[in-house]
Design a protein around this motif. Structure first.
Motif, PDB file in Angstrom:
ATOM      1  N   ARG A 164      23.206  -7.279  84.225  1.00  0.00           N
ATOM      2  CA  ARG A 164      23.161  -5.954  84.847  1.00  0.00           C
ATOM      3  C   ARG A 164      21.998  -5.828  85.754  1.00  0.00           C
ATOM      4  O   ARG A 164      21.059  -6.464  85.754  1.00  0.00           O
TER       5      ARG A 164
ATOM      6  N   ASP B 144      23.838  -7.940  78.667  1.00  0.00           N
ATOM      7  CA  ASP B 144      22.657  -7.188  79.117  1.00  0.00           C
ATOM      8  C   ASP B 144      21.924  -7.917  80.242  1.00  0.00           C
ATOM      9  O   ASP B 144      21.266  -7.292  81.055  1.00  0.00           O
ATOM     10  N   TYR B 145      22.034  -9.219  80.279  1.00  0.00           N
ATOM     11  CA  TYR B 145      21.329  -9.990  81.299  1.00  0.00           C
ATOM     12  C   TYR B 145      22.048  -9.997  82.651  1.00  0.00           C
ATOM     13  O   TYR B 145      21.496 -10.451  83.639  1.00  0.00           O
TER      14      TYR B 145
ATOM     15  N   SER C 177      27.771  -8.903  73.701  1.00  0.00           N
ATOM     16  CA  SER C 177      27.136  -7.694  74.226  1.00  0.00           C
ATOM     17  C   SER C 177      25.673  -7.929  74.566  1.00  0.00           C
ATOM     18  O   SER C 177      25.151  -7.368  75.518  1.00  0.00           O
TER      19      SER C 177
END
Length: 153
Positions: A153, A150-151, A146
């Motif tokens: 998006r 994040d990287y 998770s």
């Protein structure tokens, strides 16, 4: 390119040494990724686009070559002279220069866009790499998926 030649090229790319496979899975793939872009690669392509832009701008300007006091290039001067003698070739030559100039401007714009975009991309990815490395190095234990997502998006 003939259809059978295209099929052979696709087969060679898929099965040959260094053939690209995305999401192949398995432990060997985790160690040696097959789709990698190095900062130097981006810089080299951006530089070549810049060099192409510079050379094309100098050498492909047939509309401005041999300009007279009115700013007309030698090719357009020839077109005007031919038109003045009622030769149809004059207007065709003028049209050729206009189309050529338009096409050269499009290619110059594309080269500039590629060069600028790759320079920006190189800087952006270098900054992201530093940020990701700093965040991951401060963690203890495995990095959760998770957090990696994040990287993307």
């Amino acid at each position: 390119m003939a259809w059978d030649e295209w099929e052979r090229a696709k087969e060679a790319a898929a099965t040959g040494p260094g053939g690209m496979q995305l999401n192949a899975g398995g432990p060997a793939d985790a160690v040696s990724p097959d789709l990698v872009v190095h900062q130097d690669d981006l810089g080299a392509v951006g530089h070549e686009a810049f060099v192409l832009h510079s050379e094309l701008k100098k050498r492909a300007d047939i509309a401005g070559a041999g300009t007279d006091k009115n700013g007309a290039g030698s090719t357009m001067q020839a077109a005007a002279t031919l038109k003045g003698h009622n030769l149809g070739l004059g207007s065709e030559l003028a049209t050729t220069v206009e189309v050529w100039t338009s096409q050269v401007k499009h290619v110059l714009q594309a080269c500039a866009h590629i060069s600028n975009h790759l320079d920006f991309t190189k800087k952006l990815h270098a900054r992201d790499d530093v940020k990701i490395a700093a965040e991951i190095s401060s963690r203890t234990g495995p990095v959760p998926v998770s957090a990696l997502n994040d990287y993307f998006r």
